[in-house]
Write an enzyme that holds these catalytic residues in place. Structure first.
Site, PDB file in Angstrom:
ATOM      1  N   ARG A 100     -36.299 -50.366  10.573  1.00 25.83           N
ATOM      2  CA  ARG A 100     -37.214 -50.876   9.539  1.00 25.83           C
ATOM      3  C   ARG A 100     -38.462 -51.366  10.254  1.00 25.83           C
ATOM      4  O   ARG A 100     -38.392 -52.296  11.060  1.00 25.83           O
ATOM      5  CB  ARG A 100     -36.549 -52.010   8.754  1.00 25.83           C
ATOM      6  CG  ARG A 100     -37.545 -52.815   7.956  1.00 25.83           C
ATOM      7  CD  ARG A 100     -36.925 -53.684   6.918  1.00 25.83           C
ATOM      8  NE  ARG A 100     -36.387 -52.877   5.835  1.00 25.83           N
ATOM      9  CZ  ARG A 100     -36.007 -53.384   4.666  1.00 25.83           C
ATOM     10  NH1 ARG A 100     -36.088 -54.669   4.421  1.00 25.83           N
ATOM     11  NH2 ARG A 100     -35.539 -52.579   3.716  1.00 25.83           N
ATOM     12  N   HIS A 134     -39.504 -45.325   1.877  1.00 24.41           N
ATOM     13  CA  HIS A 134     -38.215 -46.026   1.871  1.00 24.41           C
ATOM     14  C   HIS A 134     -37.177 -45.013   1.353  1.00 24.41           C
ATOM     15  O   HIS A 134     -36.671 -45.126   0.236  1.00 24.41           O
ATOM     16  CB  HIS A 134     -38.312 -47.254   0.958  1.00 24.41           C
ATOM     17  CG  HIS A 134     -37.234 -48.271   1.162  1.00 24.41           C
ATOM     18  ND1 HIS A 134     -36.201 -48.107   2.069  1.00 24.41           N
ATOM     19  CD2 HIS A 134     -37.026 -49.481   0.576  1.00 24.41           C
ATOM     20  CE1 HIS A 134     -35.417 -49.177   2.010  1.00 24.41           C
ATOM     21  NE2 HIS A 134     -35.891 -50.020   1.112  1.00 24.41           N
ATOM     22  N   GLN A 139     -33.659 -45.953  -0.007  1.00 25.09           N
ATOM     23  CA  GLN A 139     -33.746 -46.596  -1.314  1.00 25.09           C
ATOM     24  C   GLN A 139     -33.829 -45.549  -2.419  1.00 25.09           C
ATOM     25  O   GLN A 139     -33.111 -45.612  -3.415  1.00 25.09           O
ATOM     26  CB  GLN A 139     -35.000 -47.499  -1.345  1.00 25.09           C
ATOM     27  CG  GLN A 139     -35.175 -48.246  -2.648  1.00 25.09           C
ATOM     28  CD  GLN A 139     -34.112 -49.304  -2.846  1.00 25.09           C
ATOM     29  OE1 GLN A 139     -33.891 -50.131  -1.970  1.00 25.09           O
ATOM     30  NE2 GLN A 139     -33.431 -49.288  -3.986  1.00 25.09           N
ATOM     31  N   ASP A 149     -41.225 -52.585  -8.392  1.00 23.43           N
ATOM     32  CA  ASP A 149     -41.051 -53.180  -7.054  1.00 23.43           C
ATOM     33  C   ASP A 149     -42.069 -54.329  -6.979  1.00 23.43           C
ATOM     34  O   ASP A 149     -42.926 -54.477  -7.863  1.00 23.43           O
ATOM     35  CB  ASP A 149     -41.316 -52.097  -5.989  1.00 23.43           C
ATOM     36  CG  ASP A 149     -40.972 -52.534  -4.560  1.00 23.43           C
ATOM     37  OD1 ASP A 149     -40.530 -53.684  -4.358  1.00 23.43           O
ATOM     38  OD2 ASP A 149     -41.157 -51.721  -3.632  1.00 23.43           O
ATOM     39  N   CYS A 155     -35.808 -52.216  -6.744  1.00 22.47           N
ATOM     40  CA  CYS A 155     -35.140 -52.049  -5.450  1.00 22.47           C
ATOM     41  C   CYS A 155     -34.637 -53.373  -4.894  1.00 22.47           C
ATOM     42  O   CYS A 155     -33.752 -53.377  -4.045  1.00 22.47           O
ATOM     43  CB  CYS A 155     -36.079 -51.380  -4.453  1.00 22.47           C
ATOM     44  SG  CYS A 155     -37.567 -52.337  -4.124  1.00 22.47           S
ATOM     45  N   ARG A 159     -26.881 -48.522  -2.441  1.00 18.57           N
ATOM     46  CA  ARG A 159     -27.429 -48.419  -1.086  1.00 18.57           C
ATOM     47  C   ARG A 159     -26.285 -48.172  -0.100  1.00 18.57           C
ATOM     48  O   ARG A 159     -26.391 -47.372   0.826  1.00 18.57           O
ATOM     49  CB  ARG A 159     -28.176 -49.715  -0.699  1.00 18.57           C
ATOM     50  CG  ARG A 159     -29.449 -49.980  -1.477  1.00 18.57           C
ATOM     51  CD  ARG A 159     -30.538 -48.965  -1.161  1.00 18.57           C
ATOM     52  NE  ARG A 159     -30.855 -48.916   0.258  1.00 18.57           N
ATOM     53  CZ  ARG A 159     -31.639 -49.790   0.900  1.00 18.57           C
ATOM     54  NH1 ARG A 159     -32.225 -50.764   0.238  1.00 18.57           N
ATOM     55  NH2 ARG A 159     -31.874 -49.673   2.197  1.00 18.57           N
TER      56      ARG A 159
HETATM   57  N1   CP Z   1     -34.260 -52.939  -1.226  1.00 22.77           N
HETATM   58  C1   CP Z   1     -34.191 -53.286   0.074  1.00 22.77           C
HETATM   59  O1   CP Z   1     -34.490 -52.502   0.982  1.00 22.77           O
HETATM   60  O2   CP Z   1     -33.768 -54.548   0.280  1.00 22.77           O
HETATM   61  P1   CP Z   1     -33.871 -55.346   1.666  1.00 22.77           P
HETATM   62  O3   CP Z   1     -35.325 -55.529   1.950  1.00 22.77           O
HETATM   63  O4   CP Z   1     -33.175 -56.662   1.390  1.00 22.77           O
HETATM   64  O5   CP Z   1     -33.192 -54.552   2.726  1.00 22.77           O
HETATM   65  N1  NVA Z   2     -42.081 -52.311  -1.213  1.00 18.39           N
HETATM   66  C1  NVA Z   2     -41.237 -53.360  -0.715  1.00 18.39           C
HETATM   67  C2  NVA Z   2     -39.813 -52.909  -0.675  1.00 18.39           C
HETATM   68  C3  NVA Z   2     -38.839 -53.947  -0.217  1.00 18.39           C
HETATM   69  C4  NVA Z   2     -37.435 -53.454  -0.127  1.00 18.39           C
HETATM   70  C5  NVA Z   2     -41.709 -53.778   0.668  1.00 18.39           C
HETATM   71  O1  NVA Z   2     -42.083 -52.925   1.467  1.00 18.39           O
HETATM   72  O2  NVA Z   2     -41.719 -54.983   0.935  1.00 18.39           O
END
Ligand code: CP
Ligand code: NVA
Length: 311
Positions: free
Chosen positions: A109, A136, A139, A231, A271, A299
């Protein structure tokens, strides 16, 4: 498990063919059934290790990959930002080369999408994008799996994504286009999805019959939708823009009035994490149309499938 995806990276939904997406879904559905019937241990990946690199916080991604690999017979190592300091303590390339000698998969990430691309370039093991500024993909796989479970089909459905044209939206566009799902993005002007992803999604859609559109009126965007998605208004790393964004995004809040403009049997997705009272109201997220915790659970199942086929 057939081997045709073994060793691949998953950086973008566009890395997956329709056949590969269908494979992930069928493995996910099978693994989910086993989990729900207490056959949790399905040692598809015995003794395998997943390195999990995080430049940003996470609940769902971290827990679902960690629990998922354990249920498949392997285990994970959590590498927090201060541990490895991607690109600071040592180069991304050297991290990728080192990890490749010790683990069988890397999930990352990151802020810049280029970082996962570089990890993949220099790693000999599969690299899975656990969220970047551009996409993502895990997701989106869990999301479309959730919609499929609730609607028993995907092609021809309408997904209305309301809010910021962010990473999540980009991956949903590509996946919807590939699966023949019509997708409308309802967003304030200036907050459209990535132009390259949008163009690519439209090109894919030409071959699948999916209709991809952008709307700046949220009510037009949700009209006739089978699924309404949102989101956060400011993604991780953009928090300082929230106050400036708030008045622009307020008309795009998912509340009962907006949801009532979608189909009566529409479902609502997010999400998570949700900023309740901002992009979505309590009434909607806790209401009868919300499937957000099915989505969160998926997930786990979708990523177990991803790991099972790639690692
Ligand atoms: N939706 C998602 O990716 O959640 P986290 O940021 O908690 O991993
Ligand atoms: N768009 C959001 C998704 C979080 C899971 C972010 O990048 O923070």
């Amino acid at each position: 498990m057939e081997d045709f995806m073994r060793g691949k990276d998953l950086l973008s939904i566009d890395d997956l063919s329709l056949k590969e997406i269908e494979k992930i879904f069928s493995v996910a559905i099978d693994l989910k059934k086993r989990t729900l019937t207490d056959q949790v241990n399905n040692p598809t990946l015995p003794g395998r290790t997943l390195a999990m690199i995080f430049e940003k916080p996470s609940l769902r991604t971290r827990v679902s990959f960690d629990v998922g690999i354990a249920q498949l017979g392997g285990h994970s190592i959590y590498l927090q930002p201060s541990d490895i300091q991607l690109g600071k303590r040592e180069s991304v390339a050297d991290i990728a080369r080192t990890l490749s000698r010790m683990v069988q998969g890397i999930m990352a990430r990151v802020f810049a999408h280029q970082t996962v691309a570089d990890l993949a370039k220099y790693a000999d093991v599969p690299v899975i994008n656990g969220l970047s500024d551009l996409e993502h993909p895990c997701q989106a796989l869990a999301d479309l799996l959730t919609i499929y479970e609730h609607k028993n089909r995907l092609a021809g459905l309408k997904l209305a994504y309301i809010g910021d044209g962010c990473n999540t939206c980009n991956s949903l566009l590509l996946l919807s286009a590939k699966l023949g799902v019509h997708m409308t993005v309802g967003c304030p002007e200036g907050y459209e999805p990535d132009a390259g992803v949008l163009a690519r999604s439209r090109r894919i859609a030409e071959g699948t019959g999916s209709i991809i559109s952008i709307e700046h009126n949220p009510f037009n965007a949700v009209k006739g939708a089978d699924a309404v998605y949102t989101d956060v208004w400011a993604s991780m790393g953009q928090e300082s823009e929230l106050e400036e964004r708030r008045p622009l995004f307020q008309p795009f809040q998912i509340n009962s009035r907006l949801v009532s403009a979608a189909k009566d049997d529409s479902i609502v997705l997010h999400c998570l994490p949700a900023h309740r009272g901002e992009e979505i109201t309590d009434e909607v997220i806790d209401g009868p149309q919300s499937v957000v915790f099915d989505e969160a659970e998926n997930r786990l199942h979708a990523q177990k499938a991803v790991m099972a086929v790639l690692m």
